[in-house]
Design an enzyme around this catalytic site. Sequence first.
Site, PDB file in Angstrom:
ATOM      1  N   GLY A 169       3.998   2.923  -3.540  1.00  0.00           N
ATOM      2  CA  GLY A 169       4.066   4.292  -3.321  1.00  0.00           C
ATOM      3  C   GLY A 169       2.707   5.257  -3.037  1.00  0.00           C
ATOM      4  O   GLY A 169       2.806   5.947  -2.042  1.00  0.00           O
ATOM      5  N   ASN A 170       1.611   4.792  -3.810  1.00  0.00           N
ATOM      6  CA  ASN A 170       0.547   5.460  -3.442  1.00  0.00           C
ATOM      7  C   ASN A 170       0.024   5.220  -2.107  1.00  0.00           C
ATOM      8  O   ASN A 170      -1.017   5.995  -1.797  1.00  0.00           O
ATOM      9  CB  ASN A 170      -0.581   5.179  -4.173  1.00  0.00           C
ATOM     10  CG  ASN A 170      -1.041   3.556  -4.299  1.00  0.00           C
ATOM     11  OD1 ASN A 170      -0.312   2.752  -4.133  1.00  0.00           O
ATOM     12  ND2 ASN A 170      -2.248   3.488  -4.534  1.00  0.00           N
ATOM     13  N   LYS A 173      20.232   2.805 -10.041  1.00  0.00           N
ATOM     14  CA  LYS A 173      19.143   3.373  -9.513  1.00  0.00           C
ATOM     15  C   LYS A 173      19.590   4.842  -8.813  1.00  0.00           C
ATOM     16  O   LYS A 173      20.722   4.681  -8.178  1.00  0.00           O
ATOM     17  CB  LYS A 173      18.707   2.714  -8.142  1.00  0.00           C
ATOM     18  CG  LYS A 173      17.895   1.158  -8.556  1.00  0.00           C
ATOM     19  CD  LYS A 173      16.751   1.447  -8.952  1.00  0.00           C
ATOM     20  CE  LYS A 173      15.857   0.210  -9.159  1.00  0.00           C
ATOM     21  NZ  LYS A 173      14.484   0.261  -9.462  1.00  0.00           N
ATOM     22  N   LYS A 206       6.778  -6.349 -10.144  1.00  0.00           N
ATOM     23  CA  LYS A 206       5.457  -7.017  -9.650  1.00  0.00           C
ATOM     24  C   LYS A 206       4.990  -8.440 -10.239  1.00  0.00           C
ATOM     25  O   LYS A 206       4.700  -9.263  -9.444  1.00  0.00           O
ATOM     26  CB  LYS A 206       4.446  -5.983  -9.420  1.00  0.00           C
ATOM     27  CG  LYS A 206       4.577  -4.614  -8.908  1.00  0.00           C
ATOM     28  CD  LYS A 206       3.359  -3.823  -9.135  1.00  0.00           C
ATOM     29  CE  LYS A 206       3.603  -2.350  -8.147  1.00  0.00           C
ATOM     30  NZ  LYS A 206       4.970  -1.849  -8.507  1.00  0.00           N
ATOM     31  N   LYS A 266      11.170  -3.509  -3.499  1.00  0.00           N
ATOM     32  CA  LYS A 266      10.560  -3.884  -2.390  1.00  0.00           C
ATOM     33  C   LYS A 266       9.607  -5.228  -2.961  1.00  0.00           C
ATOM     34  O   LYS A 266       9.234  -5.951  -1.885  1.00  0.00           O
ATOM     35  CB  LYS A 266       9.401  -2.971  -1.978  1.00  0.00           C
ATOM     36  CG  LYS A 266       8.272  -2.257  -2.746  1.00  0.00           C
ATOM     37  CD  LYS A 266       6.990  -2.830  -2.275  1.00  0.00           C
ATOM     38  CE  LYS A 266       5.698  -2.321  -3.142  1.00  0.00           C
ATOM     39  NZ  LYS A 266       5.866  -1.924  -4.371  1.00  0.00           N
TER      40      LYS A 266
END
Length: 317
Positions: free
Chosen positions: A14-15, A132, A278, A216
């Site tokens: 996101g960053n 979500k 991740k 993602k």
Amino acid sequence: MTQKKQKIVIALGGNALQDANSQPTAEAQLEVIKKTCKYVADIVENDYQIVLAHGNGPQVGRILLASETARDVTPPMPFDVVGAMSQGYIGYQLQQALRAELAGRGKNVPVVTLVTQVVVNDKDPAFQNPTKPIGAFYSEVEAKKLAAEKGYVMKEDAGRGWRRVVASPRPKRIVEIETVKQLCENSIVISAGGGGVPVVELPEEGLKGVAAVIDKDFAAELLAEQIDADILLILTAVENVAVNYNKPDQMNLKSITAAKAEEYISKGHFAPGSMLPKVEAAVKFVKSSPNKKAVIASLYNAINALEGNSGTIITLS
């Protein structure tokens, strides 16, 4: 004989798309993306073949919110269509900024965005427990009305109101994968944006979009497997994966095996919705085939991480 370039799938966090201190506008996002593309261009200049994936969490929520807010004027868009819209506009900004950055360095490299469908299992347990939250906040009365009229699953969200929640199933197959393989030989491809548009395969109808979001990192891992990438590079806001995170005995991990990563996962060291997916994606990738490597690192130290001087490297042994 020319040495074959190493192929990398880069998952942008996101960053890489938004700055928490700037306005959540398309214009502000483009400025952040321009800075991000400098780091991505550095990787290209170091002679790697890259394919990009990215998230879409805030963006898909804002598109949905805009659509729902205007529901008295024009019908709201279905959630799968909203996901496709987010892929298109984030990809457009990435391809524009990256192409310009590379051109400024004397590299005329085509950059293309592919709106990507990702097949999920309609029997995935996630559909039985949607978690979500997406879109606008509603009162309890409004929420119950939406649930009755549209079949939405609505849940109370931390005392702030009621929100629609959708499932987050695991990705099974990328529909456009053969096209990605062909394109990435001569272009930089942006694919599986936002995890891809989730679709299910039905005997009579074929592919059908569903109201869900795909993480993602898992989508990037599947993409990396299916194009036979050498490296899965997951870029985020922190330098390393850490155990005992934010505690006095925090330990940053430089290099670990998949087995050690799984041990840390079993002990609950990684936060769901943050570092956990991740690490899980990295482990799955390195276990998919011999000699694969996953790297989790800061966007701002991507090159150093690929050289082994930053980030966390996960290998099979």
